[in-house]
Design a protein around this motif. Structure first.
Motif, PDB file in Angstrom:
ATOM      1  N   LEU A   1     -76.412 -20.998  80.982  1.00 26.73           N
ATOM      2  CA  LEU A   1     -76.731 -21.465  82.328  1.00 26.73           C
ATOM      3  C   LEU A   1     -76.407 -22.952  82.423  1.00 26.73           C
ATOM      4  O   LEU A   1     -76.857 -23.746  81.596  1.00 26.73           O
TER       5      LEU A   1
ATOM      6  N   GLU B   1     -85.279 -17.453  83.947  1.00 25.82           N
ATOM      7  CA  GLU B   1     -84.026 -17.182  83.239  1.00 25.82           C
ATOM      8  C   GLU B   1     -83.969 -15.728  82.783  1.00 25.82           C
ATOM      9  O   GLU B   1     -82.923 -15.066  82.888  1.00 25.82           O
TER      10      GLU B   1
ATOM     11  N   SER C   1     -80.813 -14.519  84.741  1.00 26.86           N
ATOM     12  CA  SER C   1     -79.537 -14.894  84.127  1.00 26.86           C
ATOM     13  C   SER C   1     -79.325 -14.367  82.713  1.00 26.86           C
ATOM     14  O   SER C   1     -78.319 -14.697  82.087  1.00 26.86           O
TER      15      SER C   1
END
Length: 463
Positions: free
Chosen positions: A261, A298, A302
């Motif tokens: 990320l 997260e 992601s």
């Protein structure tokens, strides 16, 4: 300035826009129930008629399932990118209907004590209220200026809530007609009531079903226990081995194509004020179970996942039956990110299972759905324009968020039509979509129309 006049028209005509939305909501377009097929056709006809009435020549198109509504308009002075707007006119069933406070298909404008108002009805947020924000924005531009400043194609489907079986074939058969420079998708949400958002990452998905077999029949556990291999034991050990103690998936090559990320995006997410502990506390949990060292946001936005979604084997009815089953099954899904290859993940899972089988055991597999992840480049110029107009309308920077789930149509647009999507929606997490008493904030509807109007104008300035 034309934009200011367009925005003023939107404000002045809000009640008329609401009445049109209410007309669409009253059509019971439940796509998963064949009893409502005529209603779905009526909704498609209504959408096509509304688009045609404002000069976007539209018609329902036959598919292998529910009709697809397609409309086009390109004015002589239109400039900038050709956009394809996507929404869906079908809705979820209303069951259990007894939990609704009002008739699900008789929209109500409900006022709260704080003065805010919400539209309560099935489809108010998912997706009729959302799709009508764009239609009303286009209407305001046409009524105020006599034209649309960018070429527009509208694509409305009627099976999003029941699997979208017609989308793939329809896109493949009509690729040249539907190709555009940019897709606009409205079936997404804001970060909160005051903060607009653009969804920039959608996780992909691949899912598989595995059945482990041993003996050629179910066995009496007193007569064969210990001596005979138990498929439930075997399967449980295999499934347990899919994660290590740090929460990482153990399949070889699983993290190939998984990007880190970017620091600025991580900082943006940190600034959103998301409370991971509270998020888990709402569902009665307290400890994040994903990869160690990753925030909850997260983990759900992601990072890739591996989840066991169901296990069956042996006797599962009332009472007790002392049996060693002949087979045991599990359904396993993987949420994917970045450039992970769904088929490579499936192959790695199957190879892991087969290599983990002890003697006397075999495995059979049944593939379920799969699709790649989608990421909008953070330096995409259309993304920058979307952020600009949203901040202008909402007086707050737009959050670049991700979605833990998938929007398959966005991947279809990229793969079949070769175009990127801009995913801007105005729903909220508490809109109760798919549930009784679904609602859509009046501010979402009103400012959503204004936001699309701004974006249409901004895109027209693209060199």
């Amino acid at each position: 300035m034309s934009l200011n006049a367009v925005l003023s028209r939107i404000d002045a005509n809000l009640n008329d826009s609401l009445e049109r939305l209410f007309e669409l909501i009253r059509i019971k377009s439940i796509s998963t129930d064949a009893a409502f097929d005529a209603d779905c056709r009526a909704a498609a006809d209504w959408c096509a008629a509304q688009l045609s009435a404002i000069g976007i020549a539209a018609e329902p198109r036959k598919t292998i399932g529910k009709p697809m509504v397609v409309g086009h308009r390109k004015d002589a002075g239109a400039r900038g990118p050709h956009v394809l707007f996507y929404g869906h006119y079908d809705v979820q069933p209303v069951d259990p209907v007894e939990l609704w406070n009002t008739d699900p298909f008789e929209p109500q404008l409900v006022a709260r004590d704080d003065g805010s108002r919400m539209i309560v009805a099935r489809g108010s947020a998912d997706d009729k209220g959302q799709l009508m924000t764009f239609v009303e924005a286009a209407r305001a531009w046409i009524e105020e200026t006599g034209s649309l400043p960018v070429p527009v194609t509208v694509l409305l489907e009627g099976e999003e809530e029941s699997g979208s079986k017609s989308v793939g074939p329809f896109l493949a058969e009509n690729t040249e007609e539907l190709k555009a420079d940019l897709a606009l998708i409205c079936d997404t949400s804001m970060w909160d009531r005051e903060t607009p958002a653009i969804s920039t990452m959608l996780r992909g998905l691949t899912s598989d079903e595995v059945t482990v077999k041993a003996a050629n029949m179910d066995l009496h556990s007193g007569m064969f226990g210990s001596a005979a291999r138990n498929p439930i034991h075997v399967l449980a050990k295999i499934l347990a081995g899919l994660h290590d103690d740090a929460g990482r998936v153990t399949l070889p090559g699983f993290y190939d194509g998984v990007p880190d990320l970017p620091d600025d995006i991580k900082a943006m997410w940190d600034d959103l004020g998301f409370d991971g502990e509270a998020f888990l506390a709402e569902i009665g949990l307290s400890v994040p179970a994903g990869e160690t060292g990753r925030t909850v946001l997260e983990q759900i936005w992601s990072r890739p996942t591996c989840e066991v979604n169901g296990i069956t084997g042996g006797y599962t009815g009332d009472g007790f039956k002392t049996v060693i089953p002949a087979e045991a099954s599990a359904k396993v899904s993987f949420r994917l990110v970045g450039d992970q290859d769904p088929q490579a993940i499936r192959a790695a899972f199957r190879k892991y299972v087969e290599e983990s089988l002890p003697a006397d055991c075999s495995a059979e597999f049944h593939a379920h759905g799969s699709g790649a992840a989608l990421t909008i480049p953070f330096d995409d110029p259309f993304l920058a324009k979307g952020r600009k107009v949203l901040e202008e309308e909402w007086n707050k920077p737009a959050a670049l968020i991700a979605m833990g789930g998938s929007i398959p149509i966005a991947t279809d647009f990229q793969k079949t039509l070769g175009m990127q999507s801009l995913m801007i929606g105005f729903g909220l997490d508490d809109d109760r979509i798919h549930s009784p008493n679904e609602k859509y904030e009046l501010t979402s509807f009103h400012k959503g129309i204004r936001s699309w109007a701004r974006l249409i104008g901004e895109l027209a300035e693209t060199a």
